[in-house]
Write a protein that holds these residues in place. Structure first.
Motif: not given
Length: 169
Positions: A45-63
């Motif tokens: 749950v990223a900023n309230g939006q549901k997803t799974f890791f296989y469907a994401t691309a995030f930059i760790p520095n933005n966490i």
């Protein structure tokens, strides 16, 4: 420092979720099961939006922060998709997260092409509605006439939307 913290939390989370699964190496007639399989993946749950890791691309520095929720509490908060646990991730305020519809708009994907399969870093995203991308992680978006990937993409030959993004390492 944030990247190291993220990787430590992710490793801990994978180890703690792993205790709930029968993980073994493949031998004779036995198939191996991995904590990375889509069926066993924790909900994100990223900023309230549901997803799974296989469907994401995030930059760790933005966490900004990560919270791990497991068991009955996870299911009560987020439903049956959270049966394998939840990673609640809060991103820094200036991070732009794109869900499927935002992605189509941002990259001018035509109505006709919106029906195409999506491949993210050579991995087929079978539940497109869970696509969630940190815009700053995306390096290119292409409509491929013939998707050239063999494994792990299990798509019929034909067109696909290919998203290349920085991968967390």
């Amino acid at each position: 420092m944030k990247k190291i913290l993220f990787l430590v939390v992710l490793s801990f989370t994978q180890m703690s979720f792993a205790q709930n699964f029968d993980i073994r190496t493949s031998s004779s007639n036995q198939t191996s099961k991995s904590i990375y399989s889509k069926q066993d993946a924790p909900l994100v749950v990223a900023n309230g939006q549901k997803t799974f890791f296989y469907a994401t691309a995030f930059i760790p520095n933005n966490i900004e922060s990560i919270t791990v929720i497991k068991g009955e509490k996870a299911v009560n908060l987020h439903g049956e998709k959270a049966k394998n646990g939840v990673l609640e991730i809060t991103f820094k305020p200036n991070t732009v997260l794109l869900n499927l519809q935002n992605f189509y708009s941002e990259y001018n994907i035509s109505k006709a092409d919106q029906f195409l399969p999506i491949v993210l870093n050579k991995h087929f995203v079978d539940e497109k509605e869970y696509l969630l991308l940190d815009k700053s992680a995306i390096t290119s978006v292409k409509i491929l006439d013939e998707q050239p990937f063999v494994e792990p993409v299990l798509l019929p030959k034909g067109k696909a939307i290919y998203i290349e993004a920085m991968e967390m390492k």
